[in-house]
Design an enzyme around this catalytic site. Sequence first.
Site, PDB file in Angstrom:
ATOM      1  CD1 TRP A 328     -25.311   8.786   3.382  1.00  0.00           C
ATOM      2  CD2 TRP A 328     -25.221  11.593   3.365  1.00  0.00           C
ATOM      3  NE1 TRP A 328     -26.532  10.415   2.577  1.00  0.00           N
ATOM      4  CE2 TRP A 328     -26.187  11.967   2.682  1.00  0.00           C
ATOM      5  CE3 TRP A 328     -24.363  13.186   4.620  1.00  0.00           C
ATOM      6  CZ2 TRP A 328     -27.060  12.376   2.389  1.00  0.00           C
ATOM      7  CZ3 TRP A 328     -25.899  13.970   4.006  1.00  0.00           C
ATOM      8  CH2 TRP A 328     -26.331  13.682   3.441  1.00  0.00           C
ATOM      9  CG  HIS A 329     -22.383  14.892   5.174  1.00  0.00           C
ATOM     10  ND1 HIS A 329     -22.880  15.045   6.587  1.00  0.00           N
ATOM     11  CD2 HIS A 329     -23.316  16.096   5.251  1.00  0.00           C
ATOM     12  CE1 HIS A 329     -23.698  15.057   6.807  1.00  0.00           C
ATOM     13  NE2 HIS A 329     -24.275  15.998   6.688  1.00  0.00           N
ATOM     14  N   GLY A 330     -19.103  13.548   2.522  1.00  0.00           N
ATOM     15  CA  GLY A 330     -18.840  13.458   1.714  1.00  0.00           C
ATOM     16  C   GLY A 330     -16.975  12.296   1.797  1.00  0.00           C
ATOM     17  CG  PHE A 519     -23.136  16.863   1.118  1.00  0.00           C
ATOM     18  CD1 PHE A 519     -21.623  16.969   0.480  1.00  0.00           C
ATOM     19  CD2 PHE A 519     -23.518  17.944   1.223  1.00  0.00           C
ATOM     20  CE1 PHE A 519     -20.551  17.794   1.571  1.00  0.00           C
ATOM     21  CE2 PHE A 519     -22.722  19.338   1.593  1.00  0.00           C
ATOM     22  CZ  PHE A 519     -21.228  18.766   2.332  1.00  0.00           C
TER      23      PHE A 519
END
Length: 519
Positions: A328-330, A519
Site C-alpha cells: 500500500w505504501h508504494g 503514497f
Amino acid sequence: MLFSSPEFIYLYLPAVLLGFFWLARWSHRIAATWLTAASLFFYGWWNPAYLGLLMASIFFNYSMGLMLARESTRPPALRRPGLLAIGIAANLLLLAYFKYANFFLDSTNAVIGTAWDIGDIILPLGISFFTFTQIAFLVDAWRGLAKEFNFIHYGLFVTYFPHLIAGPVLHHKEMMPQFGQSETYRLNWENLAVGLTIFAIGLFKKVVLADGVAPYASPVFDAAHEGVALTFLEAWGGVLAYTLQLYFDFSGYSDMAIGASRLFGVRLPLNFNSPYQALNIVDFWRRWHMTLSRFLRDYLYFALGGNRHGKARRYINLLLTMLLGGLWHGAGWTFVVWGGLHGMYLVINHAWTGARQHLGLPSGRGWTRFLAWVTTFLAVVVAWVFFRAASLDAAFSILAAMTGSNGVSVPEVWLDGSHWRISWGLKQAGIQIGGAGRHVPDAWAWLWIGALLLVATRMPNTQRLMNDFRPALDYVAEAGRALGWRFKFNSAWVAMTIFLLIAALTRGEAVSEFLYFQF
C-alpha cells in the site's frame, strides 16, 4: 497545495474559514457545500484533470453504499454478496491501475523477458486514502453499520481537505455525524486557539525539524543507489537522519491536519502518538499511522480470520496483512520487503509474549525496558532502510555499511587538538583515521540528530501538551499530575505559538512536499 505553502496559510485557509462561518449563519447545508467545494478546489490545485476521477469515485461509492445498505435489511439468504464484491473490486482496480500497473508489468517483464510498456502513469494524489476510506464505507453499509446517507456530508467526508492528501484514513461514523451537529457551524474561539497552536507546532516540526535534517539523509541514499561504497559513519548518519526526517515530517503533517480541522470545529482521529517511544513492535503500530493500522486490522486482518484459527494461521494472517500494508505504501519490492520485515517482527513479538506468559516471566522493568526500547528502535531503523532506498541493492549496500563491512573510519579533523592516546586507541580498535567518506555528518549534524532523537523519544507529544482540550477525536485525557508546559490560555503560550509560526514562515527556503504525499 501544501499546508506549509504561503498560498495555503495566507490565502486559502483564511478565506475558506471566513466563508464557512459566514455562510453557516444562514444555512448549515450551504456552509457544508462551501467546505466541500473548497476541498475540491484544494485537490484540483495539484492537477485539475484528476478532479473528475475523485468525483466519479464519490458518486460511484455513494450509489453503491445506498444499494448495499438496502441489501443489509434483507434476510441473509436473499442478499446479493456480488454487489459488495463489485464495489470493492471497482475501487481496487482503480487503485491497481494508477499505483501498481507499471510495477506489476515491470516485474512480469523481468521474469519472462518481455518488454511490454503502457507508458508513464501519473499517480493521483491521495488515491490510497480516499479509496480505503470508501471501501470501509461500503463494507459497513453491507453490514448495516452505515447510518447516515446525506450526500453533501458524504462528499465532505471523502474530500475534506485536512485529510484528503495524506490521511488520516477516516471512518464515516466518526466524521459524518460531526458535519450534522449544530456546534460545528458556530464559531468557537477555543477551537480557533487550540487549532492554531496545534497547526503551528506541526508547521514547525515540518519546516524546521524535518526539512532541517533532510540534507543529511538524501545524499547518503542517493550515493548508495549510484553504487558508492559507504562508510560506517556515512551509513548510520544518513539512516538516522532519514529516520528522524520521516518522523517529524509525518508527525508535523498529522498535527497540521488536526489543527486545521479543529479551526472548523471538527475533530480528526489521532494518527501519530510518539511511535519511537514504543517498547515493542505491536506498540509501535499502535502509535504509527494509527488509522491505517486500524483499517488493516478491521478490514483485512479480521477478514482473513484474525487469531480465530490457531497460532499458525494467526501468524500467516499477520504476515499477509503487513505485506499488503507495505505494498500500500508504494509499488516496489523495497516496500514489500519493508512490510514483510514488520510482519516478521510482529510474529516474533506475539510469539515472545506468548512464551513469556506461558513461562510466567515478569514484564520488563528498568534495564529490561531500555533493552526492549533499543531492540524495537533498531528493528524499525533497519526496516526504514528498505522503505527509503531506491532499490534492494542500495538497501543491502547501506545495511552492509552499517555493520562496518566497508571499514570504520573517523574524519581526521575530529581529532584535531585531542590527546595522541585517543588516536592510538582508535587505531588499536581497528578504526581508521581519515577517509571517512564525503557524506559523513559534521559535529553539528550529529548534535542535531541526537537532539531530535531526544525530542522524539523523551519529550511530550502535541496531544499531551494539549491534553486539557481534547486535541483529537479519540484522545483520552491523562489524569493525575499536570505537566507545567501544558497548553493554557495565557501570554506565554501566545508568545510560543507566534515564535513557532515565525520560525517556520521565515525559514526562507523552498517549500518541500510531505513525504507521505507519494503514497
